[in-house]
Design an enzyme around this catalytic site. Structure first.
Site, PDB file in Angstrom:
ATOM      1  N   CYS A  49       0.846  -1.199   0.000  1.00  0.00           N
ATOM      2  CA  CYS A  49       0.000   0.000   0.000  1.00  0.00           C
ATOM      3  C   CYS A  49       0.884   1.253   0.000  1.00  0.00           C
ATOM      4  CB  CYS A  49      -1.002  -0.050   1.145  1.00  0.00           C
ATOM      5  SG  CYS A  49      -2.387   1.108   0.901  1.00  0.00           S
TER       6      CYS A  49
ATOM      7  N   HIS B 164      -3.713  -4.850  -0.022  1.00  0.00           N
ATOM      8  CA  HIS B 164      -3.190  -5.383   1.237  1.00  0.00           C
ATOM      9  C   HIS B 164      -3.248  -6.910   1.170  1.00  0.00           C
ATOM     10  CE1 HIS B 164      -2.794  -1.777   3.789  1.00  0.00           C
ATOM     11  NE2 HIS B 164      -3.701  -1.284   2.954  1.00  0.00           N
TER      12      HIS B 164
ATOM     13  N   GLU C 232      -2.188  -9.014   3.287  1.00  0.00           N
ATOM     14  CA  GLU C 232      -2.496  -9.542   4.624  1.00  0.00           C
ATOM     15  C   GLU C 232      -3.980  -9.470   4.942  1.00  0.00           C
ATOM     16  OE1 GLU C 232      -2.167  -5.142   5.408  1.00  0.00           O
ATOM     17  OE2 GLU C 232      -1.301  -6.552   3.975  1.00  0.00           O
TER      18      GLU C 232
END
Length: 180
Positions: free
Chosen positions: A48, A148, A150
């Site tokens: 990001c 993202h 994650e």
């Protein structure tokens, strides 16, 4: 000192470019990152804002110089046809035979108001919002994702696994304990 012997760098990011680059500068990380990545050839993954910091420059909150690890500029997402900031899920299409994506057109989670503009040779993934934008970049051992991983479920974990495998990086336990 803790970064001296690391096998890879991950530059995460939530926030604004101006604050992120200033914090890296004030904490003395810019020279260290450039040494590790450019001279020592240590792989780096920006996530990001971390991806955006890899660029040459950004127009977010003024004009700011970036790390210059992948040639390009960070520009505001045009608001004429899309809601800004862009928050949500989008399909990502791999580009340039990127080895970081194990499958075509998986969904990834985005949360951003600026995007990476660069030459097509550095783009490893694209998405549409509603125009085509850069989802990820890659140049040699330098990579970044606007999304993202994650927060992107199995697709994100597979992306991370591919990044680590492509750079021959093992986790602390000697294996890759991400999703199979």
């Amino acid at each position: 000192e803790d970064l001296e012997d690391c096998a890879a760098l991950v530059l995460p990011g939530v926030g604004a470019f101006a604050h992120g680059i200033r914090n890296l500068r004030n904490l003395g990380f810019i020279d260290l990152i450039k040494q590790k990545v450019q001279a020592d050839k240590t792989p780096i993954l920006g996530i990001c804002l971390g991806m955006q910091l890899l660029a040459d420059e950004s127009e977010e909150k003024g004009n700011h110089e970036g790390l210059g690890l992948i040639p390009g500029s960070i520009r505001h997402i045009p608001a004429e046809h899309a809601r800004v900031p862009h928050v949500g899920w989008n399909r990502v299409s791999p580009q340039n035979d990127s080895s970081h994506y194990p499958r075509q057109n998986d969904y990834f989670y985005f949360d951003h108001g600026y995007h990476f503009e660069c030459s097509a040779e550095f783009i490893s993934g694209i998405f549409h919002y509603p125009s085509t934008m850069t989802a990820s970049v890659c140049w040699k051992h330098v990579a970044g994702t606007q999304f993202h991983p994650e927060k992107s479920g199995k697709a994100g974990m597979l992306f991370l696994r591919r990044f680590f495998e492509s750079n021959e990086i093992k986790t602390v336990d000697g294996g890759l304990s991400l999703y199979a």
